[in-house]
Design a protein around this motif. Structure first.
Motif, PDB file in Angstrom:
ATOM      1  N   ILE A   1       0.848  -1.197   0.000  1.00 21.91           N
ATOM      2  CA  ILE A   1       0.000   0.000   0.000  1.00 21.91           C
ATOM      3  C   ILE A   1       0.882   1.245   0.000  1.00 21.91           C
ATOM      4  O   ILE A   1       1.922   1.264   0.653  1.00 21.91           O
ATOM      5  CB  ILE A   1      -0.882   0.025   1.269  1.00 21.91           C
ATOM      6  CG1 ILE A   1      -1.809  -1.190   1.304  1.00 21.91           C
ATOM      7  CG2 ILE A   1      -1.696   1.309   1.330  1.00 21.91           C
ATOM      8  CD1 ILE A   1      -2.587  -1.303   2.592  1.00 21.91           C
ATOM      9  N   GLN A   2       0.444   2.278  -0.733  1.00 21.43           N
ATOM     10  CA  GLN A   2       1.149   3.570  -0.630  1.00 21.43           C
ATOM     11  C   GLN A   2       0.622   4.276   0.615  1.00 21.43           C
ATOM     12  O   GLN A   2      -0.260   5.130   0.545  1.00 21.43           O
ATOM     13  CB  GLN A   2       0.903   4.394  -1.885  1.00 21.43           C
ATOM     14  CG  GLN A   2       1.694   3.897  -3.058  1.00 21.43           C
ATOM     15  CD  GLN A   2       1.619   4.859  -4.215  1.00 21.43           C
ATOM     16  OE1 GLN A   2       0.636   4.912  -4.912  1.00 21.43           O
ATOM     17  NE2 GLN A   2       2.676   5.636  -4.407  1.00 21.43           N
ATOM     18  N   PHE A   3       1.206   3.933   1.740  1.00 19.24           N
ATOM     19  CA  PHE A   3       0.636   4.327   3.021  1.00 19.24           C
ATOM     20  C   PHE A   3       0.400   5.832   3.152  1.00 19.24           C
ATOM     21  O   PHE A   3      -0.630   6.269   3.636  1.00 19.24           O
ATOM     22  CB  PHE A   3       1.542   3.868   4.175  1.00 19.24           C
ATOM     23  CG  PHE A   3       1.465   2.402   4.418  1.00 19.24           C
ATOM     24  CD1 PHE A   3       0.321   1.836   4.941  1.00 19.24           C
ATOM     25  CD2 PHE A   3       2.544   1.580   4.129  1.00 19.24           C
ATOM     26  CE1 PHE A   3       0.243   0.478   5.168  1.00 19.24           C
ATOM     27  CE2 PHE A   3       2.471   0.224   4.356  1.00 19.24           C
ATOM     28  CZ  PHE A   3       1.325  -0.326   4.877  1.00 19.24           C
ATOM     29  N   LEU A   4       1.383   6.639   2.736  1.00 17.42           N
ATOM     30  CA  LEU A   4       1.276   8.068   3.002  1.00 17.42           C
ATOM     31  C   LEU A   4       0.258   8.763   2.098  1.00 17.42           C
ATOM     32  O   LEU A   4      -0.052   9.926   2.283  1.00 17.42           O
ATOM     33  CB  LEU A   4       2.647   8.736   2.860  1.00 17.42           C
ATOM     34  CG  LEU A   4       3.634   8.301   3.945  1.00 17.42           C
ATOM     35  CD1 LEU A   4       4.985   8.957   3.747  1.00 17.42           C
ATOM     36  CD2 LEU A   4       3.101   8.641   5.331  1.00 17.42           C
ATOM     37  N   LEU A   5      -0.269   8.039   1.109  1.00 17.12           N
ATOM     38  CA  LEU A   5      -1.252   8.644   0.212  1.00 17.12           C
ATOM     39  C   LEU A   5      -2.685   8.277   0.577  1.00 17.12           C
ATOM     40  O   LEU A   5      -3.626   8.831   0.035  1.00 17.12           O
ATOM     41  CB  LEU A   5      -0.978   8.207  -1.238  1.00 17.12           C
ATOM     42  CG  LEU A   5      -0.043   9.091  -2.049  1.00 17.12           C
ATOM     43  CD1 LEU A   5       1.272   9.307  -1.325  1.00 17.12           C
ATOM     44  CD2 LEU A   5       0.236   8.436  -3.399  1.00 17.12           C
ATOM     45  N   GLN A   6      -2.849   7.319   1.476  1.00 14.20           N
ATOM     46  CA  GLN A   6      -4.185   6.830   1.810  1.00 14.20           C
ATOM     47  C   GLN A   6      -4.818   7.656   2.915  1.00 14.20           C
ATOM     48  O   GLN A   6      -4.419   7.578   4.066  1.00 14.20           O
ATOM     49  CB  GLN A   6      -4.095   5.373   2.287  1.00 14.20           C
ATOM     50  CG  GLN A   6      -3.453   4.437   1.313  1.00 14.20           C
ATOM     51  CD  GLN A   6      -4.328   4.158   0.123  1.00 14.20           C
ATOM     52  OE1 GLN A   6      -5.549   4.120   0.243  1.00 14.20           O
ATOM     53  NE2 GLN A   6      -3.721   4.003  -1.050  1.00 14.20           N
ATOM     54  N   ARG A   7      -5.817   8.434   2.553  1.00 14.59           N
ATOM     55  CA  ARG A   7      -6.540   9.168   3.575  1.00 14.59           C
ATOM     56  C   ARG A   7      -7.701   8.315   4.061  1.00 14.59           C
ATOM     57  O   ARG A   7      -8.348   7.665   3.241  1.00 14.59           O
ATOM     58  CB  ARG A   7      -7.062  10.481   2.983  1.00 14.59           C
ATOM     59  CG  ARG A   7      -6.874  11.624   3.936  1.00 14.59           C
ATOM     60  CD  ARG A   7      -7.248  12.921   3.296  1.00 14.59           C
ATOM     61  NE  ARG A   7      -8.685  12.984   3.132  1.00 14.59           N
ATOM     62  CZ  ARG A   7      -9.284  13.783   2.241  1.00 14.59           C
ATOM     63  NH1 ARG A   7      -8.578  14.541   1.443  1.00 14.59           N
ATOM     64  NH2 ARG A   7     -10.590  13.822   2.147  1.00 14.59           N
ATOM     65  N   PRO A   8      -8.048   8.303   5.342  1.00 16.11           N
ATOM     66  CA  PRO A   8      -7.435   9.041   6.449  1.00 16.11           C
ATOM     67  C   PRO A   8      -6.320   8.276   7.145  1.00 16.11           C
ATOM     68  O   PRO A   8      -5.776   8.762   8.130  1.00 16.11           O
ATOM     69  CB  PRO A   8      -8.618   9.224   7.410  1.00 16.11           C
ATOM     70  CG  PRO A   8      -9.445   7.989   7.203  1.00 16.11           C
ATOM     71  CD  PRO A   8      -9.254   7.576   5.778  1.00 16.11           C
ATOM     72  N   LEU A   9      -5.985   7.069   6.619  1.00 17.37           N
ATOM     73  CA  LEU A   9      -4.962   6.239   7.268  1.00 17.37           C
ATOM     74  C   LEU A   9      -3.656   7.016   7.474  1.00 17.37           C
ATOM     75  O   LEU A   9      -3.018   6.918   8.529  1.00 17.37           O
ATOM     76  CB  LEU A   9      -4.710   4.991   6.415  1.00 17.37           C
ATOM     77  CG  LEU A   9      -3.601   4.058   6.897  1.00 17.37           C
ATOM     78  CD1 LEU A   9      -4.016   3.419   8.214  1.00 17.37           C
ATOM     79  CD2 LEU A   9      -3.287   2.983   5.873  1.00 17.37           C
TER      80      LEU A   9
END
Lengths: 324, 330
Positions: free
Chosen positions: B186-194
């Motif tokens: 997963i592209q963690f820093l792009l997933q809102r609100p995660l």
């Protein structure tokens, strides 16, 4: 003179008593049965598998990320791109050469990063930004604690209240002031800003420590004909070393690790490590070989200071928050 | 004159300026103390001014005046030429873009301090009196020495993402764990609100050591007779924790929570380093920087700074109230 020195000497004997005051909260007196009880409890807790598991999980979560970046910082650039840092142990076991200091060399001296000059900036910023506020705060704290003047209490409360002012609220006007004075972007602006921001907490903390010094010592020196300046240097200073160390570490960590003030006040020639490393994280986000090494270059000094003086840091923490 | 102010990029010159600044400072302070000390019985106002004056001057110029000026600036437009009244504030509370920033900030203040305090408390309890207590505490304590910038980089590397194609191996630990478990990276820093929570992890990671230290000290300060009496009443384990430990350290809990909440509100380094406020991760402290120094909208930036100050006030009032209560009980 001799009596003043004597008083200070006697005070040093009492420094343990002051120490006890300084390290809040006081250890409660424990009955022997209490000790046994606690030992039994501790054993019970240790044998409790849940507690051990929780402790282990938290400890691992708190160490693995740092460890991973540390391992990465000593791997060759190509390896970093190709595989995760955890694969390194298998390779090392197979006898392949997997470690090198090349990244640190590139980060420190490479023409595109040149962290060595930012390291110097961090140093040049930090030293005066620690010494100046501590000196000013020591004098002010003495004034508030031991000179009886009109309006003292109101002034002290005002200084105390300034602690809650967020730095952000002062930055724009302060910057305009520096621009008007034609000094913007120089080290002077960073020193002055850090000094002003540190004062409220410093004065408050050091005032608390000074208040704890027995009044009889000050009286004795006064009877001996010592003025405030002499009392300050010969009675207070020797007793305040732990307090100064405690706040000194706070301020050191704060200034060395600061990003906002240096970013706003500084310029390309005065930016410290934090600014440069943060910038690299944005512009060269994929270059983990210089980024990992850069991060550790910026962390090494605070870690050394912190580990060496941890005792004082904890004391300051407890005194500041529990009393505050 | 310029020589004393700007060093360019010459290392020797920088060090010289630093030494000159220090010498100048020592000289001025020495002179002040000398003047105060010289006359046999100096007037008291002179002595007072000598000790307290320099600090007060510094505070006035460096904190008080700028603070008041910011409040004034927040009522003006971007370059201070036109009076807008409360328009900047209205804008902050109505435009969706800034409402999102306010919401995210609220999320930070609610989640991060609670999580750090909870973890610090749990850790303090489980390692208390264990054989490795000192070492175990040092591990969690150490991140406090690291800059938020450094911590952000450490965690950014944990969240690192590589597209899952063919022979590409993940280099970020979290994505590798996902892949090991059979999932997709997963592209963690792009997933809102995660992504907001993943940024909070960095702050929690730093602040837990602070919570642990303070709470551990106050757990130790619980008098033994209280513990003893509770045990005679048949309390143990979790019952002891909820009925005795928590109420006894309540004042310390409040201090820790509010202190971390104030740090959270003001911390801008993490957001700046990890995402620079993109992908819906901006918080007020970051937006202040963005508006003031990137968008050059000093008026709106000032309003955001004042907002930060206003949000801090209820936290502090709560803190002081609780302290008063605790003192009355004592």
């Amino acid at each position: 003179m001799s009596t003043v020195a004597g008083a200070a000497g006697a005070a040093r004997d009492k420094s343990e008593a002051v120490d006890a005051l300084v390290s809040t909260p006081p250890e409660p007196k424990r009955t022997p049965s209490g000790i046994n009880e606690r030992a039994r409890k501790a054993k019970a807790r240790l044998s409790n598998p849940w507690a051990s598991a929780i402790a282990l999980i938290i400890a691992l979560l708190w160490t693995i990320p740092t460890f991973g970046l540390l391992v990465t910082s000593v791997r060759p650039e190509l390896d970093i791109r190709r595989s995760g840092w955890w694969t390194v142990f298998g390779d090392a076991f197979a006898g392949e050469g997997v470690f090198s200091m090349r990244n640190y060399e590139a980060a420190l001296f490479g023409s595109s990063t040149n962290l060595i000059s930012f390291f110097l900036n961090s140093f040049v910023i930090t030293l005066p930004a620690v010494v100046i506020p501590i000196t000013l705060a020591l004098l002010a704290a003495y004034g508030f604690a031991w000179i009886d003047f009109k309006g003292r209490d109101i002034l002290f409360v005002a200084v105390f209240a300034l602690q809650i002012v967020p730095i952000q609220i002062t930055l724009i006007p302060l910057l305009s002031l520096f621009v008007a004075a034609d000094v913007n972007g120089s080290f002077w602006t960073i020193w002055l800003s850090h000094s002003a921001f540190a004062l409220p907490l410093a004065i408050f903390l050091l005032h608390n420590f000074m208040k704890d010094i027995p009044a009889s010592l000050v009286e004795a020196a006064r009877v001996d004909g010592a003025g405030h300046v002499k009392i300050f240097f010969q009675v207070m200073m020797p007793l305040l070393t732990p307090a100064i160390a405690a706040f000194g570490i706070f301020q050191f960590l704060w200034v060395w690790n600061d990003l906002l003030v240096a970013l706003v006040m500084g310029g390309p020639d005065t930016f410290p490590l934090t600014v440069r490393v943060a910038e690299m994280a944005g512009s060269r986000g994929g270059d983990w070989h210089v980024l990992s090494a850069g991060a550790f270059i910026s962390m090494v000094i605070p870690l050394i200071v912190f580990l060496g003086l941890q005792r004082y840091f904890v004391r300051g923490l407890l005194a500041g928050s529990v009393k505050g | 004159m310029d020589w004393f102010i700007y060093a360019g990029d010459d290392p020797g010159h920088k060090l010289m300026i630093m030494l000159i600044a220090m010498a100048l400072f020592v000289l001025v302070m020495g002179l002040i103390l000398f003047i105060v000390d010289r006359p046999a019985n100096a007037p008291k106002w002179l002595v007072t001014a000598g000790f307290v004056g320099p600090a007060l001057l510094m505070l006035t110029v460096g904190l008080l005046y700028p603070g008041l000026d910011t409040i004034r600036k927040s009522l003006f437009n971007r370059n201070g030429t036109e009076f807008l009244g409360l328009d900047n504030y209205v804008r902050a509370f109505t435009e969706p873009q800034f409402l999102l920033v306010l919401g995210t900030t609220a999320l930070w203040v609610l989640v991060a301090p609670a999580a750090a305090t909870f973890l610090g408390l749990v850790y303090a309890v489980v390692v208390d009196k264990s054989r490795f207590e000192k070492f175990a505490k040092a591990l969690v304590f150490l991140p406090m020495a690291i800059s938020m910038v450094g911590a952000s980089i450490i965690w950014k590397f944990v969240y690192e993402y590589k597209p899952n194609t063919g022979a590409v191996e993940q280099t970020g630990l979290l994505n590798q764990v996902l892949v090991w478990l059979g999932g997709e990276p997963i592209q963690f820093l792009l997933q809102r609100p995660l992504n907001n929570f993943l940024l909070m992890v960095v702050l929690i990671w730093i602040q837990t050591g602070f919570a642990m230290t303070l709470l551990s000290a106050s757990i130790r300060a619980i008098p033994d007779d209280i513990v003893e009496a509770a045990r005679l009443d048949g309390l143990s384990g979790l019952g002891m924790f909820w009925r005795i430990t928590i109420p006894s350290i309540r004042p310390a809990l409040v201090v820790v929570l509010t202190t971390i909440a104030m740090t959270t509100l003001k911390s801008f380094d993490i957001v700046r380093t990890m995402t620079a406020g993109r992908y819906g991760t901006s918080i007020v402290a970051n937006e202040f920087y963005e508006q003031s120094f990137r968008q050059n909208n000093a008026g709106f930036g000032a309003a955001l700074a004042v907002l930060l100050f206003v949000i801090v006030i209820p936290i502090i009032i709560y803190n002081v109230r609780q302290m008063r209560l605790a003192e009355e009980v004592r």
